[in-house]
Scaffold this active site. Sequence first.
Site, mmCIF file in Angstrom:
data_model
loop_
_atom_site.group_PDB
_atom_site.id
_atom_site.type_symbol
_atom_site.label_atom_id
_atom_site.label_comp_id
_atom_site.label_asym_id
_atom_site.label_seq_id
_atom_site.Cartn_x
_atom_site.Cartn_y
_atom_site.Cartn_z
ATOM 1 N N CYS A 2 0.910 -1.285 -0.116
ATOM 2 C CA CYS A 2 0.099 0.008 0.007
ATOM 3 C C CYS A 2 1.006 1.276 0.044
ATOM 4 O O CYS A 2 2.307 1.289 0.053
ATOM 5 C CB CYS A 2 -0.828 -0.088 1.256
ATOM 6 S SG CYS A 2 -1.940 -1.487 1.616
ATOM 7 N N ARG A 28 1.153 1.839 -5.936
ATOM 8 C CA ARG A 28 1.324 1.003 -5.064
ATOM 9 C C ARG A 28 0.040 0.251 -4.557
ATOM 10 O O ARG A 28 -0.100 -0.534 -3.854
ATOM 11 C CB ARG A 28 1.894 1.715 -3.759
ATOM 12 C CG ARG A 28 3.292 2.374 -4.067
ATOM 13 C CD ARG A 28 3.844 2.895 -2.642
ATOM 14 N NE ARG A 28 3.995 2.066 -1.657
ATOM 15 C CZ ARG A 28 5.172 1.399 -1.457
ATOM 16 N NH1 ARG A 28 6.175 1.639 -2.358
ATOM 17 N NH2 ARG A 28 5.216 0.433 -0.506
ATOM 18 N N TRP A 75 -3.605 -1.596 -1.346
ATOM 19 C CA TRP A 75 -3.420 -2.830 -2.199
ATOM 20 C C TRP A 75 -3.770 -3.972 -1.161
ATOM 21 O O TRP A 75 -3.161 -4.424 -0.059
ATOM 22 C CB TRP A 75 -1.907 -3.137 -2.521
ATOM 23 C CG TRP A 75 -1.687 -4.401 -3.254
ATOM 24 C CD1 TRP A 75 -1.309 -5.591 -2.769
ATOM 25 C CD2 TRP A 75 -1.964 -4.700 -4.603
ATOM 26 N NE1 TRP A 75 -1.210 -6.428 -3.708
ATOM 27 C CE2 TRP A 75 -1.465 -5.772 -4.979
ATOM 28 C CE3 TRP A 75 -2.489 -3.673 -5.773
ATOM 29 C CZ2 TRP A 75 -1.547 -6.462 -6.241
ATOM 30 C CZ3 TRP A 75 -2.603 -4.260 -7.098
ATOM 31 C CH2 TRP A 75 -1.855 -5.701 -7.304
ATOM 32 N N ASN A 101 1.219 0.377 5.915
ATOM 33 C CA ASN A 101 1.596 -0.576 4.852
ATOM 34 C C ASN A 101 2.512 -1.574 5.323
ATOM 35 O O ASN A 101 3.425 -1.618 6.003
ATOM 36 C CB ASN A 101 2.526 0.206 3.871
ATOM 37 C CG ASN A 101 3.312 -0.736 3.043
ATOM 38 O OD1 ASN A 101 2.556 -1.880 2.399
ATOM 39 N ND2 ASN A 101 4.323 -0.317 2.425
ATOM 40 N N GLY A 102 1.847 -2.930 4.903
ATOM 41 C CA GLY A 102 2.629 -4.023 5.550
ATOM 42 C C GLY A 102 1.658 -5.266 6.123
ATOM 43 O O GLY A 102 0.535 -5.268 5.753
ATOM 44 N N GLU A 481 10.388 -20.959 -18.331
ATOM 45 C CA GLU A 481 10.100 -19.309 -17.809
ATOM 46 C C GLU A 481 11.360 -18.509 -18.204
ATOM 47 O O GLU A 481 11.205 -17.417 -18.682
ATOM 48 C CB GLU A 481 10.308 -19.208 -16.186
ATOM 49 C CG GLU A 481 9.986 -17.844 -15.668
ATOM 50 C CD GLU A 481 8.605 -17.043 -16.221
ATOM 51 O OE1 GLU A 481 7.983 -17.616 -16.910
ATOM 52 O OE2 GLU A 481 8.662 -16.078 -15.706
ATOM 53 N N LYS A 485 11.005 -15.372 -20.857
ATOM 54 C CA LYS A 485 11.525 -13.981 -20.550
ATOM 55 C C LYS A 485 12.445 -13.437 -21.683
ATOM 56 O O LYS A 485 12.046 -12.240 -22.006
ATOM 57 C CB LYS A 485 12.191 -14.150 -19.089
ATOM 58 C CG LYS A 485 11.681 -14.006 -18.024
ATOM 59 C CD LYS A 485 10.791 -12.817 -17.597
ATOM 60 C CE LYS A 485 9.143 -13.048 -18.126
ATOM 61 N NZ LYS A 485 8.178 -13.633 -17.116
ATOM 62 N N GLU A 488 9.949 -12.680 -24.815
ATOM 63 C CA GLU A 488 9.195 -11.605 -24.876
ATOM 64 C C GLU A 488 9.750 -10.255 -24.413
ATOM 65 O O GLU A 488 9.052 -9.285 -24.744
ATOM 66 C CB GLU A 488 7.993 -12.161 -23.606
ATOM 67 C CG GLU A 488 8.465 -12.072 -22.114
ATOM 68 C CD GLU A 488 7.203 -12.320 -21.437
ATOM 69 O OE1 GLU A 488 6.250 -12.142 -21.544
ATOM 70 O OE2 GLU A 488 7.655 -12.849 -20.107
ATOM 71 N N HIS A 504 15.743 -35.995 -28.757
ATOM 72 C CA HIS A 504 14.510 -36.546 -29.551
ATOM 73 C C HIS A 504 14.032 -35.452 -30.595
ATOM 74 O O HIS A 504 13.009 -35.201 -30.869
ATOM 75 C CB HIS A 504 13.216 -37.123 -28.535
ATOM 76 C CG HIS A 504 13.832 -37.934 -27.739
ATOM 77 N ND1 HIS A 504 14.124 -39.255 -27.970
ATOM 78 C CD2 HIS A 504 13.814 -38.000 -26.398
ATOM 79 C CE1 HIS A 504 14.384 -39.888 -26.833
ATOM 80 N NE2 HIS A 504 14.230 -39.220 -25.807
ATOM 81 N N LYS A 605 -0.170 -6.669 -19.650
ATOM 82 C CA LYS A 605 -0.185 -7.229 -18.573
ATOM 83 C C LYS A 605 -1.127 -8.333 -18.336
ATOM 84 O O LYS A 605 -0.923 -9.356 -17.466
ATOM 85 C CB LYS A 605 -0.129 -6.281 -17.535
ATOM 86 C CG LYS A 605 0.202 -6.671 -16.177
ATOM 87 C CD LYS A 605 1.740 -6.784 -15.965
ATOM 88 C CE LYS A 605 2.152 -7.310 -14.578
ATOM 89 N NZ LYS A 605 3.374 -8.194 -14.719
HETATM 90 C C1 G6P Z 1 0.038 -12.243 -19.985
HETATM 91 C C2 G6P Z 1 1.028 -11.507 -19.372
HETATM 92 C C3 G6P Z 1 1.916 -12.785 -18.602
HETATM 93 C C4 G6P Z 1 1.303 -13.453 -17.782
HETATM 94 C C5 G6P Z 1 -0.164 -14.038 -18.315
HETATM 95 C C6 G6P Z 1 -0.938 -14.718 -17.243
HETATM 96 O O1 G6P Z 1 0.129 -12.988 -21.041
HETATM 97 O O2 G6P Z 1 1.965 -10.911 -20.361
HETATM 98 O O3 G6P Z 1 3.126 -12.144 -17.975
HETATM 99 O O4 G6P Z 1 2.149 -14.437 -17.187
HETATM 100 O O5 G6P Z 1 -0.676 -13.147 -19.073
HETATM 101 O O6 G6P Z 1 -1.318 -13.879 -16.470
HETATM 102 P P1 G6P Z 1 -2.044 -13.973 -15.168
HETATM 103 O O7 G6P Z 1 -2.395 -12.600 -14.647
HETATM 104 O O8 G6P Z 1 -3.132 -14.901 -15.238
HETATM 105 O O9 G6P Z 1 -1.158 -14.673 -14.111
#
Ligand code: G6P
Length: 610
Positions: A2, A28, A75, A101-102, A481, A485, A488, A504, A605
Amino acid sequence: MCGIFGCILKNGNAAPIIHTSLKCLEYRGYDSVGIATLNNGQVNIKKDQGKIDDVHHILNLDDLPGSVGVGHTRWATHGAPLKVNAHPHVDCSGQIVVVHNGIVENYAELKESLENLGHTFVSRTDTEVIPHLIEETQKKNPSFTFTEAVLEAVKKLAGSYALAVISANEPDKIICARNESPLVIGVGEDALYCASDLTAFLPMTNKAVMINDGELVILTSGGYEIRRIADFAVVVREPKVIDWTPEMAVKQGYPHFMLKEIHEQPATLRNTLRMQGHYLDLISTFLDRANEVFLVACGTSYHACLAASYMFSKLAFLPSYPVYASEFVEQHGKSVNIDSTILAVSQSGETADMLGAVTCSQQRAATILGLTNAIGSTLTRVSRVYIGQQSGPEIGVAATKTFTSQLSVLAQLAFRLSNKRGKISQDEMDYLAEKMEHLPQTVEAIILTQEEKVKQLAKKYRDAKIFFFLGRGINTATAYEGRLKLMEIAYVPSIAFPAGESKHGPISLIEPGFPVIFICPKDGVTHKTLIGNIMEMKARGASIISIIEEGDEEVKALSDDYVEVPKGIPEVLSPIPFVIPLQLFAYYMALEKGVNPDMPRNLAKSVTVK
Ligand code: G6P
């Protein structure tokens, strides 16, 4: 995560300043907003759920009298994002006002004992115990000043906090305290400020005093006084002149949100260790009773699910099926039923594919469990039980800190499940729990010691056209992962496979100089086999880049380049530390390519279309 703010002005009304400053802290959290001011011995509060502009439109947040006040943008962690849970919170008399906040870890015990003493609580937040605790301390010690009462109350809090407290009985001061949540004081010509970060007061003053853990600050219109909470000793600290622009301040001096969020991981992991045990228990009970468990997610969250399927299997002997949410309806839509349990994992809680899978499962009477970073999101509303991963807002489009938080929560679920099922010896559980507690420091050490090395690796491999990521067992998820990264953020085509699968088919791509990144934890049975896979690649001229444990001389000798993580990481927890160098690699590769890692092209996002 927060945002808190407070100010004492020599002249004028505090509310409009608090309102403007909270806007700077809105990144935040924006589940609710609230402001309290003091005027002629009266506390005035306006608060509601929703974003600051929307609440202001209805309530006029500027219209509160008084030159002293505090504010909060929330938050949600404990309690839904409703008006009743919005800060500020007050004691029974309404005279003591707190923004926080915490996470107060021991709030349930404190709340129970305060309720037994006759205190009435109105919210579901952990924060509300703080004003009541101060009230109780003052009741028991009538000679205490407000400062002494806050000091004694704060000593009873376990967990993290940055607080600002005001009282109608001593209306000339704000008392702040800090433990593991950020707090900074601003010193203006005619005003003093306290805030979660500099952004909030930078338009008014660039003179700031950073507050450390275990410190309490008394703000009056005459100045500030810092004391140590443990012994009330005076701490002398002069303000520093900060030459950041407001944009730099939001990123706390980091050039990008992605880097800031990578660096935040020791703190966010610490937060996940403060999960409410009750919800972990509840979810693990549902998982324990389930006939079949599907782990459903998209993107990075899917990789967390894949890792979790290994954790659940290895620690609790629970079979579970990680499924891409976008495939779930086609793959399992006809068979999912009343005996199925769906654990949906979603940072945003709003991803359309994930919600599609959840709706289909719900229509067929399956049990829905949720893990999300967004309390109040659709996922929290449709879940039988949900748990908040407490990473704070993530602004960089690529998930970093939210991935490691998901892994941490899922590992804790696996621990609980294992305990319930009695599959692992107590000694082993204790060992794992201790390693888990230590993970924030481990991650801190990796960032501190390896970041420069990773940066140099990005320089060395900047022109590589393609990368291969390989891992075995649970670190197949880490390899996926790492690949995601790099693709993307830096737009470098990349491939990931379980290392055993590489022979394979994918191995046919290898030619001299082809970079292959191996994820090589030492614990578990995969190490030896992985060395075989490295040899296969090396024999064909691949450039081997390995992520190894310190002192893994065998793999080091086979590698062209290596990055080290601290020794002694249990296999089931290894994706958390091993993914950190891969996040940094993607980030620095993006910089090498001259692209903005915070805003990768074509991505969002939260993807709310199917
Ligand atoms: C989008 C974002 C990814 C994320 C995915 C799932 O593709 O760009 O970074 O991992 O959605 O999002 P979520 O909010 O469901 O974890």
